[in-house]
Design a protein around this motif. Structure first.
Motif, PDB file in Angstrom:
ATOM      1  N   ARG A 191      80.922  51.913  10.337  1.00 24.27           N
ATOM      2  CA  ARG A 191      81.035  52.712   9.121  1.00 24.27           C
ATOM      3  C   ARG A 191      79.675  53.131   8.565  1.00 24.27           C
ATOM      4  O   ARG A 191      79.515  53.328   7.359  1.00 24.27           O
ATOM      5  CB  ARG A 191      81.820  51.935   8.068  1.00 24.27           C
ATOM      6  CG  ARG A 191      83.179  51.425   8.554  1.00 24.27           C
ATOM      7  CD  ARG A 191      83.893  50.628   7.491  1.00 24.27           C
ATOM      8  NE  ARG A 191      84.277  51.448   6.357  1.00 24.27           N
ATOM      9  CZ  ARG A 191      84.536  50.967   5.141  1.00 24.27           C
ATOM     10  NH1 ARG A 191      84.415  49.660   4.896  1.00 24.27           N
ATOM     11  NH2 ARG A 191      84.885  51.777   4.165  1.00 24.27           N
TER      12      ARG A 191
ATOM     13  N   VAL B 285      90.444  52.686   5.702  1.00 25.07           N
ATOM     14  CA  VAL B 285      90.100  52.091   6.995  1.00 25.07           C
ATOM     15  C   VAL B 285      91.150  51.064   7.410  1.00 25.07           C
ATOM     16  O   VAL B 285      91.554  50.998   8.578  1.00 25.07           O
ATOM     17  CB  VAL B 285      88.696  51.443   6.947  1.00 25.07           C
ATOM     18  CG1 VAL B 285      88.436  50.597   8.189  1.00 25.07           C
ATOM     19  CG2 VAL B 285      87.626  52.521   6.823  1.00 25.07           C
TER      20      VAL B 285
ATOM     21  N   LYS C 257      87.917  56.711   5.056  1.00 23.31           N
ATOM     22  CA  LYS C 257      86.677  56.628   4.285  1.00 23.31           C
ATOM     23  C   LYS C 257      86.591  55.345   3.473  1.00 23.31           C
ATOM     24  O   LYS C 257      85.663  54.558   3.628  1.00 23.31           O
ATOM     25  CB  LYS C 257      86.542  57.848   3.375  1.00 23.31           C
ATOM     26  CG  LYS C 257      86.281  59.142   4.135  1.00 23.31           C
ATOM     27  CD  LYS C 257      86.054  60.302   3.186  1.00 23.31           C
ATOM     28  CE  LYS C 257      85.766  61.595   3.960  1.00 23.31           C
ATOM     29  NZ  LYS C 257      85.552  62.746   3.048  1.00 23.31           N
TER      30      LYS C 257
ATOM     31  N   ASN D 167      83.818  55.081  15.385  1.00 25.17           N
ATOM     32  CA  ASN D 167      83.211  55.251  14.070  1.00 25.17           C
ATOM     33  C   ASN D 167      84.291  55.776  13.114  1.00 25.17           C
ATOM     34  O   ASN D 167      85.443  55.967  13.519  1.00 25.17           O
ATOM     35  CB  ASN D 167      81.987  56.171  14.138  1.00 25.17           C
ATOM     36  CG  ASN D 167      82.309  57.558  14.687  1.00 25.17           C
ATOM     37  OD1 ASN D 167      83.405  58.080  14.482  1.00 25.17           O
ATOM     38  ND2 ASN D 167      81.365  58.164  15.389  1.00 25.17           N
ATOM     39  N   THR D 168      83.937  56.003  11.854  1.00 23.63           N
ATOM     40  CA  THR D 168      84.970  56.378  10.884  1.00 23.63           C
ATOM     41  C   THR D 168      85.594  57.736  11.204  1.00 23.63           C
ATOM     42  O   THR D 168      86.802  57.922  11.037  1.00 23.63           O
ATOM     43  CB  THR D 168      84.400  56.400   9.455  1.00 23.63           C
ATOM     44  OG1 THR D 168      83.182  57.142   9.429  1.00 23.63           O
ATOM     45  CG2 THR D 168      84.136  54.992   8.965  1.00 23.63           C
TER      46      THR D 168
END
Length: 334
Positions: free
Chosen positions: A245, A225, A220, A207-208
């Protein structure tokens, strides 16, 4: 760009019965649902009157449950103890028809339990009962043996790492060796602290927050990314990366784009109720699609749709082909 219903139906048919190995930390997820109407006189905390309890598969076992729900055949590799939680896990796996032949008994530590207290449909507290760390020599040998047996018949491997001990250096060395020899894709749901263990993986699904920690830079904005993803790919020698995201969808770094810019997949979630286990759904759907011969973009789109369905459910959940096809039908109707 998204799959239409006919494309999704064709892919789901090809996924049916595909064997996908799952290596990782097996857990029991326990939920206590209750009502909250007053504050305790003993301390400034709410009193939850429990009205319902539920136990479901968690961790790597939830990945296996997601594969089974999608029609694939999971080969689960992990450890558990012969305790109350372990017996409940075995019962849940049995009811779903998931083989337990890849599980290794570890008498040195209890079966992992995560207990979530939910009041007024909101998670209020999580209680973890676990002992992490590397397994003993006999358990380690058992894991490597079960891994070799599973990969002899699997079309892909998922590494579901919760940093509790099953995913460790000797086991991952065996993963690299066997998957290279058999040309098997291996796909990792990572823990940043274990970054070095994932060297040479086919793909990771951070995940981010995890992507930011893995790359040691922000993740972000779209540009963030892209930068973080390229850094992770270069450092670990991955073939690709799928960054989840949340409300921004996903970012797929695929080999056909030379990793210069990710392919952005917009979210398909219309209502987000609970994200518990959504990452398990993503990696299960993506990996099962890859095992069925889908290309990476098709696999990412199916995984994105599966996540959109599962986050609208309460608790750690799974999604079925019927639910996915209904989701596509609703999209086309709108």
């Amino acid at each position: 760009m998204r799959l239409d219903r006919a494309q999704a139906e064709s892919l789901l048919r090809r996924m049916e019965g595909r064997k996908v190995a799952v290596l990782g930390d097996v857990m029991l997820d326990e939920y206590l649902f209750g009502e909250v109407s007053r504050i305790s006189p003993e301390a400034p905390v709410p009193i939850v009157r429990v009205v319902r309890e539920q136990a479901v598969l968690g961790g790597a076992a939830n990945v296996a449950a997601n594969l089974k729900a999608l029609g694939a055949e999971p080969l689960l590799i992990g450890t558990l103890q012969k305790d109350v939680a372990g017996d409940r896990l075995l019962g849940l796996l049995g009811r779903l028809g998931i083989s337990i032949s890849g599980l290794v008994l570890d008498t040195s530590r209890p079966t992992i339990i995560k207990t979530r207290v939910v009041g007024q449909q909101q998670q209020m507290l999580r209680i973890d009962r676990e002992e992490s760390g590397p397994p003993e020599a006999a358990v380690l040998m058992g894991l490597k043996t079960r891994l070799e047996q599973a990969l002899a018949e699997a079309s892909a491997l998922i590494v579901s790492d919760y940093a509790k001990g099953v995913v460790n250096a000797p086991v991952m060395e065996a993963v690299r060796s066997i998957c290279a020899a058999k040309d098997l894709p291996w796909i990792v749901d990572p823990k940043p602290a274990h970054k070095a263990l994932y060297q040479g993986a086919t793909l990771m699904t951070p995940n981010t927050k995890e992507a930011s920690e893995l790359a040691q830079r922000p993740a972000k904005s779209d540009a963030d990314v892209a930068d973080a993803g390229r850094a992770i790919l270069a450092e670990l020698g991955l073939q690709g990366l799928l960054v989840t995201r949340s409300e921004r969808g996903m970012a797929l770094f695929a080999p056909d784009s030379d990793h210069m810019a990710p392919w952005m997949v917009p979210t398909e979630a219309r209502e987000v109720f609970d994200v518990s286990g959504a990452g398990d759904t993503v990696i299960a759907a993506f990996s099962a699609a890859i095992a069925a011969g889908a290309d990476w973009r098709e696999a990412a789109m199916l995984a994105n749709a599966a996540a959109g369905v599962v986050v609208a459910k309460v608790g750690t959940a799974t999604v079925t082909p019927a639910e996915l096809l209904a989701h596509y039908h609703d999209q086309e109707a709108n």
